[in-house]
Write a protein that holds these residues in place. Structure first.
Motif, PDB file in Angstrom:
ATOM      1  N   ILE A 143      -7.498  -3.041  87.726  1.00  0.00           N
ATOM      2  CA  ILE A 143      -6.743  -3.013  89.029  1.00  0.00           C
ATOM      3  C   ILE A 143      -7.360  -3.376  90.169  1.00  0.00           C
ATOM      4  O   ILE A 143      -6.644  -4.227  91.034  1.00  0.00           O
ATOM      5  CB  ILE A 143      -6.468  -1.596  89.350  1.00  0.00           C
ATOM      6  N   ILE A 144      -8.439  -3.331  90.581  1.00  0.00           N
ATOM      7  CA  ILE A 144      -9.141  -3.835  91.808  1.00  0.00           C
ATOM      8  C   ILE A 144     -10.133  -4.876  91.623  1.00  0.00           C
ATOM      9  O   ILE A 144     -10.764  -5.456  92.792  1.00  0.00           O
ATOM     10  CB  ILE A 144      -9.878  -2.666  92.656  1.00  0.00           C
ATOM     11  N   GLU A 179     -18.240  -2.598  91.481  1.00  0.00           N
ATOM     12  CA  GLU A 179     -18.800  -1.624  92.267  1.00  0.00           C
ATOM     13  C   GLU A 179     -17.817  -0.641  92.705  1.00  0.00           C
ATOM     14  O   GLU A 179     -17.916   0.668  92.550  1.00  0.00           O
ATOM     15  CB  GLU A 179     -19.175  -2.261  93.592  1.00  0.00           C
ATOM     16  N   ILE A 180     -16.533  -0.952  92.879  1.00  0.00           N
ATOM     17  CA  ILE A 180     -15.423   0.278  93.558  1.00  0.00           C
ATOM     18  C   ILE A 180     -15.052   0.847  92.315  1.00  0.00           C
ATOM     19  O   ILE A 180     -14.758   2.193  92.265  1.00  0.00           O
ATOM     20  CB  ILE A 180     -14.197  -0.632  93.996  1.00  0.00           C
ATOM     21  N   ALA A 181     -14.895   0.093  91.125  1.00  0.00           N
ATOM     22  CA  ALA A 181     -14.633   0.738  89.717  1.00  0.00           C
ATOM     23  C   ALA A 181     -15.852   1.799  89.458  1.00  0.00           C
ATOM     24  O   ALA A 181     -15.298   2.943  88.960  1.00  0.00           O
ATOM     25  CB  ALA A 181     -14.563  -0.297  88.726  1.00  0.00           C
ATOM     26  N   GLU A 182     -17.161   1.556  89.608  1.00  0.00           N
ATOM     27  CA  GLU A 182     -18.042   2.475  89.447  1.00  0.00           C
ATOM     28  C   GLU A 182     -17.969   3.625  90.211  1.00  0.00           C
ATOM     29  O   GLU A 182     -18.055   4.897  89.790  1.00  0.00           O
ATOM     30  CB  GLU A 182     -19.472   1.970  89.446  1.00  0.00           C
ATOM     31  N   HIS A 217      -6.263   7.651  92.592  1.00  0.00           N
ATOM     32  CA  HIS A 217      -7.444   7.519  93.528  1.00  0.00           C
ATOM     33  C   HIS A 217      -7.625   6.066  94.089  1.00  0.00           C
ATOM     34  O   HIS A 217      -7.764   5.809  95.343  1.00  0.00           O
ATOM     35  CB  HIS A 217      -8.680   7.903  92.565  1.00  0.00           C
ATOM     36  N   LEU A 218      -7.310   5.258  93.273  1.00  0.00           N
ATOM     37  CA  LEU A 218      -7.404   3.840  93.776  1.00  0.00           C
ATOM     38  C   LEU A 218      -6.335   3.390  94.515  1.00  0.00           C
ATOM     39  O   LEU A 218      -6.405   2.789  95.625  1.00  0.00           O
ATOM     40  CB  LEU A 218      -7.385   2.708  92.553  1.00  0.00           C
ATOM     41  N   MET A 219      -5.145   4.030  94.337  1.00  0.00           N
ATOM     42  CA  MET A 219      -3.991   3.527  95.228  1.00  0.00           C
ATOM     43  C   MET A 219      -4.351   4.317  96.877  1.00  0.00           C
ATOM     44  O   MET A 219      -3.892   3.665  97.770  1.00  0.00           O
ATOM     45  CB  MET A 219      -2.701   4.107  94.555  1.00  0.00           C
ATOM     46  N   ASN A 220      -4.973   5.415  96.828  1.00  0.00           N
ATOM     47  CA  ASN A 220      -5.328   5.927  97.907  1.00  0.00           C
ATOM     48  C   ASN A 220      -6.257   5.076  98.871  1.00  0.00           C
ATOM     49  O   ASN A 220      -6.352   5.149  99.873  1.00  0.00           O
ATOM     50  CB  ASN A 220      -5.766   7.510  97.844  1.00  0.00           C
ATOM     51  N   LEU A 221      -7.332   4.544  97.982  1.00  0.00           N
ATOM     52  CA  LEU A 221      -8.282   3.665  98.588  1.00  0.00           C
ATOM     53  C   LEU A 221      -7.650   2.638  98.942  1.00  0.00           C
ATOM     54  O   LEU A 221      -8.108   2.182 100.479  1.00  0.00           O
ATOM     55  CB  LEU A 221      -9.243   3.358  97.532  1.00  0.00           C
ATOM     56  N   GLU A 243     -11.190  -4.133 102.503  1.00  0.00           N
ATOM     57  CA  GLU A 243     -12.416  -4.431 103.357  1.00  0.00           C
ATOM     58  C   GLU A 243     -13.435  -4.702 102.463  1.00  0.00           C
ATOM     59  O   GLU A 243     -14.324  -5.797 102.596  1.00  0.00           O
ATOM     60  CB  GLU A 243     -12.828  -3.109 104.143  1.00  0.00           C
ATOM     61  N   ARG A 244     -13.721  -3.948 101.411  1.00  0.00           N
ATOM     62  CA  ARG A 244     -14.675  -4.454 100.359  1.00  0.00           C
ATOM     63  C   ARG A 244     -14.105  -5.732  99.565  1.00  0.00           C
ATOM     64  O   ARG A 244     -15.222  -6.610  99.355  1.00  0.00           O
ATOM     65  CB  ARG A 244     -15.037  -3.325  99.591  1.00  0.00           C
ATOM     66  N   PHE A 245     -13.106  -5.828  99.441  1.00  0.00           N
ATOM     67  CA  PHE A 245     -12.662  -7.174  98.536  1.00  0.00           C
ATOM     68  C   PHE A 245     -13.033  -8.393  99.678  1.00  0.00           C
ATOM     69  O   PHE A 245     -13.433  -9.250  99.027  1.00  0.00           O
ATOM     70  CB  PHE A 245     -11.090  -7.004  98.551  1.00  0.00           C
ATOM     71  N   VAL A 246     -12.660  -8.286 100.814  1.00  0.00           N
ATOM     72  CA  VAL A 246     -13.075  -9.439 101.813  1.00  0.00           C
ATOM     73  C   VAL A 246     -14.377  -9.802 101.705  1.00  0.00           C
ATOM     74  O   VAL A 246     -14.874 -10.857 101.496  1.00  0.00           O
ATOM     75  CB  VAL A 246     -12.564  -9.233 102.955  1.00  0.00           C
TER      76      VAL A 246
END
Length: 198
Positions: free
Chosen positions: A42-43, A47-50, A84-88, A96-99
């Motif tokens: 999804i993302i 790092e975000i997945a963990e 949870h991911l949709m809320n992030l 922000e972290r993607f950039v």
């Protein structure tokens, strides 16, 4: 066989509701890796997945005594991960972290002539989008991006509410993403990210 699995799952949930650590460990070992792979799809960020998987299991443990799972445990965990991911994403945390990750990845790939051109082109579009931001939004964004200040530090420095700073950064990131989409640079960014997650 299926009936046994259902019974075993129900037994596990009963044990979990009593904060049984062994039951929690069984559930974690059965689903943590699956949820991690699902989150990465999804993302596109390990790092975000963990972090997401960690948060999901913390909530599972904290809310164990009041859980009401009407579907299978697997379906419940996948759904919890998705929301949870949709809320992030809504809060701008993923963007922000993607950039950050994209720009780091691009920098690592910029040793070849063709890649240098793509990297410089991407940076140019990003800077153009930043320059188009309203003065206060641009200042807040650059304080976070260039000076490495947290949202709370920026809020204190500018005498603003934390929520104001967060909203301004979310709006800035949205403008940048829209600018990159219009300029066609999103394809470049996704290429970099996909390369680093192969």
């Amino acid at each position: 066989m299926i009936n046994n699995e259902i019974v075993n799952e129900r037994q596990l949930l009963v044990q979990l509701s009593n904060h049984d650590k062994e039951a929690f460990s069984i559930i974690y070992n059965a689903y943590a890796k699956k949820l991690f792979r699902y989150a990465v799809k999804i993302i596109k960020s390990t790092e975000i997945a963990e972090d997401t998987v960690h948060d999901i299991f913390v909530k599972l443990w904290d809310n164990a005594s009041s859980l009401q799972i009407e579907t299978s445990l697997q379906a419940y965990l996948y759904k919890a991960t998705y929301f949870h991911l949709m809320n992030l994403i809504k809060r701008g945390a993923v963007q922000e972290r993607f950039v950050d990750e994209v720009m780091y990845s691009a920098a690592q790939l910029s040793h070849c002539t063709e890649e240098k051109v793509l990297f410089k082109e991407t940076l140019k579009h990003v800077q153009c989008a930043i320059d188009s931001l309203p003065p206060q939004r641009k200042l807040i964004f650059e304080m976070g991006r260039n000076e490495g200040m947290s949202h709370r530090q920026i809020a204190r420095e500018l005498d603003l509410a934390d929520s104001t700073v967060n909203n301004q950064i979310v709006k800035a990131l949205k403008t940048i993403k829209e600018h990159l989409l219009i300029s066609g640079s999103v394809g470049i960014l996704l290429t970099f990210v996909n390369f680093f997650h192969k």
